[in-house]
Design a protein around this motif. Structure first.
Motif: not given
Length: 842
Positions: A51-61, A68-81
């Motif tokens: 399944a796709n997991v992304v931070f909306p409005g970014s190219s990070e995913g 079904g397990r996932f992990y996503l990390q970013s140096e930016n601050t996001y309010q939604e996933v």
């Protein structure tokens, strides 16, 4: 529903991770501004793979794994996933905190989407699929690696290698193993790929300039600086990690990792192996690009999951990440992750600018199992082309120890690194330097060294190999052996080795001693000499060696098929000089004197007719011999630069061996005049995703009259262990020749077939098939010389056998059933033989 899931997950995360936050992450929270992890489920409680997991409005995913397990990390601050998958309703989850590591996401089926799109159990359609339409454009506009398009090239390279213990938890922190070393956990961090806590145990950095010439097919990696912490004797370790991940071209059909071929998601074979989904269009490095997600159509195959970005105007791959699926049939490796970034030069050329590789070595693939990360980050810069160098510049050079390379100050590194170290990476050097002084760590390191090398280290001397201490055969009975070698560093210019052994049945002492000295590093000019007095099975190998310290498995087996009493007593003295005019091409000139007699009188005879011997029968063979050999091993990779080198890709390259020997009668009471020629060729072939075929050919001829001790015996095998190059249904000394040809084909399907069979798929077994054949003749003159009582029989009608087997049993065992295909009428002919072997394989 979303808030309930979020609150529940966050509360659970706090209760489970409070110890980590207090001990491990106090100084690490601010590094990555947003972290999310957990499991994505469907309405029935099953994990949703890929399944796709992304931070909306970014190219990070990212993409969820097989479970079904996932992990996503970013140096930016996001309010939604955002979570989405073909056939399910997209779900957006609001993030109230920066770290959400225990989320449970439930995706609802989208009936309208299922009706509109051809989707069957998560499989995407090959027709009317915009992602595949774009992929076909990628094939049409395939780029070529820029390095191969110029006569000469050069570039700067920065490489960082790291080993980390992963899945650090409270039980590990409190374990007795780390008592007295608890301070190391203050340096723990979390992986941006897996979200697991890890502790660095080794780091190495290097800066170099690479020069290449495609006309002469040569390349030099000129190291400018190197620094490391952790294990001091690390060059073999570094070379091993480098070899695990060879340079790849994602446009190829198959990509090789751990001696296995994975189907490339960008290659033309991918369309039948992967599902593709067009996820987004965004700006990447100032270029508009399509984002395509891919995941495998079937389990158990050597495949990846991930995504890649394709430039909309040129259809060139800009970025790609590849993560091996959990169901891939690889031992000891739980994770494989690759990232690559490219700079497109023009309509036909591309250059790689960044290459990142991570592998997780573990005993099993359970989510919470502990393991070791092996990571390699390589950056490329300052490409230059068609700057010609003098041909002498590319002649093989030895990277001898240069103190300046290993003693660059921090100011030099800060100025020249292509990627700056973060705060925690800099602290790793301090932690590891402190750890090396810890007495308990030193003891653990010594235990690991014994298990890895087989030797127990003293100052300047190694005792071992300890795995050869115990043996048994029909002549010696129980056999005990002890030995050792000089060892000051891995780059010693000289080495002396020796051993002593005692048989409790024959009550005789055996020994061997040898030494060698490296006279010139440039040409690898080596002189060597040695002497051995021991018992040996001479009928277990065709291609002769003058190794005074080696010993065949056939000479010491606890369990044998029939009586393994046809052993010989051999006294062998050798002296040789060798050199390498070209890399991996060795010339060797040697002289030897050997005395051979039976080790089991009354059961086995090596007698021959000799008019000069008392009674006209000779029972000992005394022979002086000079031999010249050429060995070529293209593609072999080694490390260290002393008299001994460590091979880091053993079994992955072809071997060609040619030997000519001349025996001299009456020289030092030698008995026979003869000439002997031998040829050996072995080559492993990777047959795409269908596994690995190993072909082996041996041929030889003896000119002149010689007794049994000097003839070529087709190698049999009366043990229950696989002995390379031998026939498992053939007895020792069953066929005797003075000219022979032997062919051996063995194929390992690497689980390709079993992965399609329910019930066998999860066992990760490997299918093995093989066929061997031997042809030979024996001259009337050599038959007439025979007084041993053994009936000489040559396989003029061709002896052959075939085998089927299963490998990877319990990850370490291989079993083969061998069937005899010729000469079945002979007395004591074994129609079937079961053999096995142990080993650690990927």
């Amino acid at each position: 529903m979303k808030n309930d899931v979020n609150n529940y997950a966050f509360a659970k995360a706090i209760s489970k991770q409070v110890l980590f936050i207090g001990i491990l992450f106090f100084t690490l929270i601010g590094i990555a501004q947003t972290k999310v992890g957990g499991v994505i489920y469907d309405e029935f409680g099953d994990g949703v793979p890929f399944a796709n997991v992304v931070f909306p409005g970014s190219s990070e995913g990212t993409i969820s794994n097989d479970n079904g397990r996932f992990y996503l990390q970013s140096e930016n601050t996001y309010q939604e996933v955002e979570f989405s998958f073909v056939g399910y309703k997209t779900q957006i989850l609001k993030l109230d905190v920066k770290i959400n590591l225990d989320l449970k996401i439930i995706l609802q089926t989208d009936t309208a989407e299922l009706d509109a799109v051809m989707v069957y159990a998560g499989k995407t359609s090959k027709k009317n699929n915009p992602a595949i339409d774009i992929l076909r454009k990628v094939w049409e506009n395939r780029r070529k690696n820029g390095l191969s398009q110029f006569e000469q090239y050069q570039y700067d390279k920065y490489e960082k290698l790291e080993f980390d213990m992963n899945t650090i938890d409270s039980s590990m922190i409190k374990s007795k193993l780390f008592k007295g070393m608890e301070f190391v956990f203050n340096y723990a961090d979390t992986s941006r790929i897996t979200g697991k806590t890890y502790l660095p145990i080794f780091i190495n950095e290097s800066l170099s300039t690479v020069y290449g010439d495609n006309e002469i097919n040569n390349e030099i990696d000129d190291v400018k600086a190197n620094k490391n912490s952790g294990f001091s004797n690390n060059q073999t370790l570094i070379a091993f990690v480098k070899d695990l991940y060879n340079d790849i071209d994602v446009y190829d059909r198959y990509l090789k990792f751990f001696d296995k071929s994975f189907t490339s998601p960008v290659g033309k074979s991918g369309i039948d192996t992967y599902n593709y989904v067009l996820r987004d269009t965004a700006i990447v490095d100032g270029v508009e690009a399509y984002n395509i997600v891919y995941y495998p159509r079937r389990k158990g195959e050597l495949t990846f999951k991930g995504d890649f970005w394709v430039a909309t105007d040129s259809y060139a791959i800009k970025e790609i990440n590849m993560q091996a699926t959990k169901s891939a049939n690889i031992n000891w490796v739980k994770e494989i992750y690759i990232e690559q970034e490219y700079d497109v030069l023009n309509d036909s050329l591309f250059l790689i600018t960044r290459d990142y590789f991570l592998s997780d070595f573990a005993l099993n693939k359970k989510e919470k199992s502990k393991g070791i990360y092996g990571k390699r980050t390589t950056l490329f810069d300052n490409y230059q082309f068609d700057i010609a160098k003098d041909p002498d510049f590319y002649r093989r050079r030895v990277n001898d120890y240069n103190p300046e390379i290993y003693d660059r100050d921090e100011a030099y590194w800060d100025k020249n690194r292509l990627e700056k170290l973060n705060k925690d990476e800099k602290q790793v050097y301090t932690m590891l330097d402190t750890l090396k002084k810890n007495k308990k760590f030193k003891r653990l390191y010594n235990i690991g060294t014994v298990l890895a090398s087989g030797y127990y280290e003293f100052d300047g001397f190694d005792f071992g190999p300890i795995f050869s201490t115990f043996g048994f055969n029909d002549v010696e009975g129980v056999r005990l052996r002890a030995g050792g070698r000089t060892f000051f560093t891995a780059n010693d210019p000289w080495r002396i080795e020796g051993y002593g052994a005692y048989g409790f049945t024959d009550q005789k002492f055996k020994f061997g001693i040898g030494g060698k000295y490296l006279l010139d590093k440039q040409s690898r000019l080596i002189v060597s000499a040695g002497y051995r007095d021991d018992v040996e099975q001479l009928a277990a190998s065709l291609t002769r060696t003058n190794d005074v310290l080696g010993r065949s498995l056939a000479s010491s087996a606890l369990i044998s098929a029939g009586n393994n009493g046809r052993l010989s007593k051999i006294k062998l003295g050798v002296a040789a000089v060798s050199f390498e005019p070209l890399y991996n091409l060795e010339f060797r000139l040697g002289a030897s004197y050997r005395k051979i007699e039976t080790a089991n009188p009354g059961f086995f005879s090596l007698d021959y007719f000799d008019t000069d011997a008392p009674g006209g029968i000779g029972s000992e063979t005394n022979q002086a011999e000079v031999d010249f050999s050429i060995t070529y091993k293209p593609g072999r990779k080694t490390t260290n630069y002393g008299v001994d080198r460590t091979i880091i890709n053993d079994g992955a390259y072809p071997i060609l061996f040619l030997n000519y020997a001349r025996g001299f009668k009456d020289l030092f009471s030698s008995n026979f005049d003869y000439d002997k020629a031998q040829f050996y060729y072995s080559h492993p072939f990777q047959i795409g995703v269908f596994g690995r075929l190993t072909a082996r050919i041996e041929a030889g001829k003896t000119f002149g009259e010689v007794p049994l001790a000097l003839l070529d015996v087709i190698p049999g095998n009366q043990t229950y262990f696989n002995i390379p190059g031998s026939f498992n249904t053939m007895n020792f000394y069953e066929f005797v020749t003075d000219e022979y040809l032997m062919v051996n084909l063995n194929h390992n399907f690497n689980g390709r077939l079993f992965s399609r069979i329910p019930g066998l798929r999860d066992l990760n077994l490997r299918e093995l098939v093989g066929v061997k054949a031997a042809y030979g003749r024996i001259s009337d003159e050599n038959i007439a010389l025979n007084a041993s009582g053994l009936n000489y029989l040559a396989p003029e009608d061709i002896f052959w056998e075939y085998s089927v087997g299963v490998g990877n049993i319990f990850k370490v065992l291989r079993l083969d059933v061998n069937f005899r295909g010729g000469y079945n009428y002979l007395p004591d002919a074994r129609q079937i033989a079961v053999t096995g072997s142990f080993g650690f394989y990927f």
